[in-house]
Enzyme design. Structure first.
Site: not given
Ligand code: NAD
Length: 371
Positions: A137, A222
């Site tokens: 999401k 949420y």
């Molecule tokens: P994060 O920054 O920790 O991880 C993102 C990942 O994407 C990194 O490994 C990064 O290297 C990679 N990536 C690939 N291409 C990229 C680019 N062009 N620029 C930047 N990063 C790039 O973020 P996250 O917290 O893991 O969030 C990722 C997704 O998961 C988001 O859509 C967020 O909304 C979702 N999320 C959902 C929940 C949930 O509870 N459902 C919780 C946290 C995050």
């Protein structure tokens, strides 16, 4: 209310309402049960960031889903994941070559866990490679992109699911069950508070090109989604007001705080807050003519806590991502219908509401919704 009989009644009700919990309990508590011998969903995770890491760790306890592949732009992360999860070289891809997953018979689905604005193109590429998609999401950064993703998955004949982990969370499902049984009477009001104080100003969440917006896309969603599953209807209008105290950190197009109201066809109203500037905001409150339900915390990783006018809610504490992935395996492999949908159409409704919220902050009066 605190009697042992009431407690046992609640446990029994929970077991009836959540048959999958037998399996979740097995996964989480290693109860001595017959080993699962059914089909297993073989998943590759795209985006090995903080949430991808959490999902991978939770999947170690899954029965019906297994992490078998990775897609990442960072070779060192791939190596670490390979050794931690026993992932073979042939199941490792980067962002340039992951279309080749098409010819890999050992991967059934890709779980896209990258920054929001990348989901659209990545999901469509995965669909074109003929693999089922689970997408985090928000599914994308606006409804028209969301529709294109749904269309691409339909065309490719693959399933598209969105990581709405709360749709499988036992306290949440118990409140939905009670509401459906009329325990709270006619539902009239919902309050959703979703927010946290965001740190590093340089992170992608504060970069509109990657995030598609601000708090609303990330955490406000949420309350948007929760208002729908708690009330049990889809809204027909929205109003919204935006507050920005730090225009340097929250640049044009990156919302800091938005209050929004949603009107529902049955007469209920939702009043919600989405913010990147306050902590301790993770609470849902549902009120009806005959009672109330509260979840506090409502959407964090857990433990979720709930109470109703009848007393404390007793439901199993689970690892959300473990249950989510086992349930999603059943949905994809066996066509199981979840109690609250997690498909692209469900996510599209949230995107249409978010589009309307962004419009409403610039427009006086109600914006009509047609979901
Ligand atoms: P994060 O920054 O920790 O991880 C993102 C990942 O994407 C990194 O490994 C990064 O290297 C990679 N990536 C690939 N291409 C990229 C680019 N062009 N620029 C930047 N990063 C790039 O973020 P996250 O917290 O893991 O969030 C990722 C997704 O998961 C988001 O859509 C967020 O909304 C979702 N999320 C959902 C929940 C949930 O509870 N459902 C919780 C946290 C995050």
């Amino acid at each position: 209310m605190n009697s042992r009989r009431d407690f046992l009644q609640k446990i029994t009700a929970a077991t009836i309402a959540f048959p999958f919990l037998k399996m979740a309990a097995h996964a989480n508590n290693s109860l001595n049960q017959k080993p699962y011998e059914g089909p297993v969903l073989r998943v590759a995770i795209m985006g090995l960031g903080s949430y991808g890491t959490r999902v991978a760790e939770a999947m170690q306890d899954c029965t019906k889903a297994k992490l078998v592949g990775v897609i990442s732009g960072t070779p060192s992360k791939i190596q670490t994941w390979q050794s931690k999860y026993g992932i073979p070289e042939k199941n490792c891809y980067n962002y340039e070559n992951f279309d080749n997953i098409k010819s890999n018979p050992d991967i059934d689905a890709v779980y896209v866990i990258t920054p929001n604005a990348l989901h659209h193109d990545e999901v469509i590429r995965v669909a074109k490679a003929g693999k089922h998609v689970i997408c985090e999401k928000p599914m994308s950064i606006n409804a028209s992109q969301g529709q294109e993703m749904i269309d691409a998955c339909k065309k490719a004949n693959v399933k598209l699911l969105v990581g709405y982990r709360m749709h499988f969370e036992p306290h949440t499902l118990e409140i939905i069950r009670m509401r459906n049984e009329g325990d709270f009477g006619k539902i009239l009001f919902f309050q959703g508070l979703s927010g946290f104080t965001i740190g590093d100003p340089n992170q992608w969440r504060l970069n509109k090109k990657l995030s598609g917006g601000g708090a609303m896309m990330d955490i406000g969603i949420y309350s948007v989604n929760g208002s729908r599953y708690m009330i049990g209807e889809d809204p027909i209008w929205v109003t919204a007001e935006e507050t920005k105290n730090d225009p340097v950190k929250f640049k044009e197009g990156v919302d800091e705080t938005i209050q929004f109201q949603l009107g529902f066809p049955g007469g209920a109203v939702a009043s919600c807050l989405s913010t990147y500037s306050m902590n301790n905001l993770d609470r849902f409150f549902l009120n009806g003519g005959g009672g109330f339900a509260e979840l506090n915390p409502a959407t964090g990783y857990g433990p979720i806590r709930g109470r109703t006018n009848k007393g404390e809610l007793v439901a199993p504490i689970v690892t959300h991502q473990t249950v989510q992935m086992d349930e999603m395996a059943d949905i994809i492999l066996s066509g199981k219908k979840p109690i609250v949908p997690v498909d692209g159409e469900e996510a599209l409704k949230d995107l249409k509401i978010i589009d309307a919220i962004y419009k409403a902050v610039k427009t006086p009066g109600k914006i009509k919704l047609d979901l």
